[in-house]
Scaffold this motif. Structure first.
Motif, PDB file in Angstrom:
ATOM      1  N   LYS A 104      15.942   6.182 -18.181  1.00 41.30           N
ATOM      2  CA  LYS A 104      17.026   5.972 -17.219  1.00 41.30           C
ATOM      3  C   LYS A 104      17.246   7.238 -16.379  1.00 41.30           C
ATOM      4  CE  LYS A 104      21.749   4.361 -16.774  1.00 41.30           C
ATOM      5  NZ  LYS A 104      22.999   4.044 -17.425  1.00 41.30           N
ATOM      6  N   PHE A 105      17.192   8.403 -17.019  1.00 40.40           N
ATOM      7  CA  PHE A 105      17.328   9.683 -16.322  1.00 40.40           C
ATOM      8  C   PHE A 105      16.249   9.830 -15.240  1.00 40.40           C
ATOM      9  CE2 PHE A 105      15.754  14.052 -16.013  1.00 40.40           C
ATOM     10  CZ  PHE A 105      16.887  14.717 -15.560  1.00 40.40           C
ATOM     11  N   TYR A 106      14.997   9.495 -15.569  1.00 41.67           N
ATOM     12  CA  TYR A 106      13.911   9.601 -14.590  1.00 41.67           C
ATOM     13  C   TYR A 106      14.163   8.659 -13.418  1.00 41.67           C
ATOM     14  CZ  TYR A 106      11.678  11.914 -18.564  1.00 41.67           C
ATOM     15  OH  TYR A 106      11.416  12.743 -19.620  1.00 41.67           O
ATOM     16  N   GLU A 108      17.114   7.543 -12.345  1.00 44.03           N
ATOM     17  CA  GLU A 108      18.248   8.060 -11.569  1.00 44.03           C
ATOM     18  C   GLU A 108      17.860   9.251 -10.709  1.00 44.03           C
ATOM     19  OE1 GLU A 108      20.996   8.780 -14.745  1.00 44.03           O
ATOM     20  OE2 GLU A 108      21.743   6.707 -14.707  1.00 44.03           O
ATOM     21  N   ASN A 109      16.805   9.962 -11.090  1.00 47.47           N
ATOM     22  CA  ASN A 109      16.350  11.129 -10.349  1.00 47.47           C
ATOM     23  C   ASN A 109      15.092  10.865  -9.520  1.00 47.47           C
ATOM     24  OD1 ASN A 109      18.144  13.568 -11.110  1.00 47.47           O
ATOM     25  ND2 ASN A 109      17.887  12.390 -12.992  1.00 47.47           N
ATOM     26  N   ASP A 110      14.765   9.578  -9.343  1.00 49.51           N
ATOM     27  CA  ASP A 110      13.608   9.159  -8.516  1.00 49.51           C
ATOM     28  C   ASP A 110      12.309   9.836  -8.927  1.00 49.51           C
ATOM     29  OD1 ASP A 110      15.063   7.373  -6.863  1.00 49.51           O
ATOM     30  OD2 ASP A 110      15.836   9.082  -5.716  1.00 49.51           O
ATOM     31  N   ILE A 111      12.078   9.950 -10.222  1.00 44.15           N
ATOM     32  CA  ILE A 111      10.854  10.537 -10.762  1.00 44.15           C
ATOM     33  C   ILE A 111       9.922   9.404 -11.158  1.00 44.15           C
ATOM     34  CG2 ILE A 111       9.879  11.982 -12.581  1.00 44.15           C
ATOM     35  CD1 ILE A 111      12.703  13.332 -12.746  1.00 44.15           C
ATOM     36  N   VAL A 116       1.479   7.837 -18.123  1.00 42.59           N
ATOM     37  CA  VAL A 116       2.525   7.786 -19.133  1.00 42.59           C
ATOM     38  C   VAL A 116       1.842   7.674 -20.485  1.00 42.59           C
ATOM     39  CG1 VAL A 116       4.473   6.490 -20.060  1.00 42.59           C
ATOM     40  CG2 VAL A 116       4.200   6.699 -17.582  1.00 42.59           C
ATOM     41  N   TYR A 117       2.168   8.595 -21.384  1.00 42.73           N
ATOM     42  CA  TYR A 117       1.589   8.602 -22.723  1.00 42.73           C
ATOM     43  C   TYR A 117       2.654   8.170 -23.715  1.00 42.73           C
ATOM     44  CZ  TYR A 117      -0.794  10.168 -26.901  1.00 42.73           C
ATOM     45  OH  TYR A 117      -1.384  10.204 -28.131  1.00 42.73           O
ATOM     46  N   LEU A 118       2.341   7.139 -24.499  1.00 43.74           N
ATOM     47  CA  LEU A 118       3.277   6.596 -25.479  1.00 43.74           C
ATOM     48  C   LEU A 118       2.680   6.670 -26.878  1.00 43.74           C
ATOM     49  CD1 LEU A 118       4.371   3.341 -23.585  1.00 43.74           C
ATOM     50  CD2 LEU A 118       5.578   5.546 -23.652  1.00 43.74           C
ATOM     51  N   ASP A 119       3.349   7.411 -27.745  1.00 40.85           N
ATOM     52  CA  ASP A 119       2.954   7.520 -29.144  1.00 40.85           C
ATOM     53  C   ASP A 119       4.223   7.595 -29.999  1.00 40.85           C
ATOM     54  OD1 ASP A 119       1.655   7.891 -31.552  1.00 40.85           O
ATOM     55  OD2 ASP A 119       1.049   9.958 -31.131  1.00 40.85           O
ATOM     56  N   TYR A 137      12.392  -0.076 -14.226  1.00 44.82           N
ATOM     57  CA  TYR A 137      12.836   1.074 -13.434  1.00 44.82           C
ATOM     58  C   TYR A 137      11.812   1.504 -12.384  1.00 44.82           C
ATOM     59  CZ  TYR A 137      16.462   1.809 -17.051  1.00 44.82           C
ATOM     60  OH  TYR A 137      17.516   1.686 -17.918  1.00 44.82           O
ATOM     61  N   GLU A 138      10.660   0.832 -12.357  1.00 45.74           N
ATOM     62  CA  GLU A 138       9.586   1.133 -11.399  1.00 45.74           C
ATOM     63  C   GLU A 138       9.176   2.609 -11.459  1.00 45.74           C
ATOM     64  OE1 GLU A 138      11.086  -0.307  -7.647  1.00 45.74           O
ATOM     65  OE2 GLU A 138      10.765  -2.395  -8.237  1.00 45.74           O
ATOM     66  N   LEU A 139       8.893   3.071 -12.665  1.00 48.54           N
ATOM     67  CA  LEU A 139       8.549   4.474 -12.893  1.00 48.54           C
ATOM     68  C   LEU A 139       7.050   4.761 -12.795  1.00 48.54           C
ATOM     69  CD1 LEU A 139      10.919   5.251 -15.906  1.00 48.54           C
ATOM     70  CD2 LEU A 139      11.268   5.779 -13.477  1.00 48.54           C
ATOM     71  N   LEU A 140       6.230   3.724 -12.788  1.00 48.00           N
ATOM     72  CA  LEU A 140       4.775   3.910 -12.743  1.00 48.00           C
ATOM     73  C   LEU A 140       4.287   3.760 -11.308  1.00 48.00           C
ATOM     74  CD1 LEU A 140       2.528   4.455 -14.829  1.00 48.00           C
ATOM     75  CD2 LEU A 140       2.160   1.990 -14.947  1.00 48.00           C
TER      76      LEU A 140
END
Length: 180
Positions: A104-106, A108-111, A116-119, A137-140
């Protein structure tokens, strides 16, 4: 544990002394980055469940523009800070948040991210929750890649908008690479 390639090859990294993290073996790290080759240095990466930060640090060692590392556990976060202090502070950002709050922070800050690494903990539903939030959030970025390290094959159906492009099995671990 050490950095396996790039500008900081050979740099020793500390690992948390708890049972909450599973450091990725060097041979698996090498294989992950071999599968991702070539990596565009203008990219951004997220290591959402960073632990010691070794995967994010591998991205930094390969010259990425910016790497975001997050871990909620205080002991892991302390080690994460120790492992990243040698790097240029403009090339990384550390967050100590629950993964949902971090995503959510990313937003809100348009990052946004190219990698993306998930472990997360293997026995959790954090993989699918993370991917769903990344989509929501359309982060990718457009050609973004999600890398998962898990103990079993993740069955991501079409609703996750990711397609499996590579998979490798290392003993009990499976590394999957998905593209948007």
């Amino acid at each position: 544990m050490r950095v396996v390639s790039g500008n900081f090859k050979g740099l020793k990294l500390k690992a948390p002394k708890n049972n909450l993290t599973r450091p990725t073996e060097n041979k698996v790290k090498e294989a992950i980055f071999d599968m991702l080759y070539p990596i565009n240095p203008q990219s951004t990466a997220l290591d959402l469940f960073a632990g010691s930060g070794q995967i994010g640090i591998e991205f930094l060692s390969r010259g990425l523009k910016k790497v975001y590392l997050n871990d909620f556990d205080r002991a892991s976060f302390r080690i994460l800070k120790e492992n990243t202090y040698k790097f240029d502070k403009n090339t990384y950002m550390l967050t100590n948040k629950d993964f949902k709050k971090a995503l959510k922070f990313y937003k809100e800050n348009d990052i946004t991210f190219d990698y993306v690494y998930l472990d997360p903990p293997f026995d959790s539903d954090y993989y699918k929750i993370s991917i769903q939030l990344i989509n929501d959030y359309e982060l990718l970025n457009e050609d973004g890649i999600v890398i998962t390290e898990s103990d079993k094959k993740l069955n991501l159906d079409e609703k996750y908008k990711l397609f499996l492009i590579k998979e490798k099995v290392y003993g009990r671990k499976i590394v999957n690479i998905y593209q948007k």
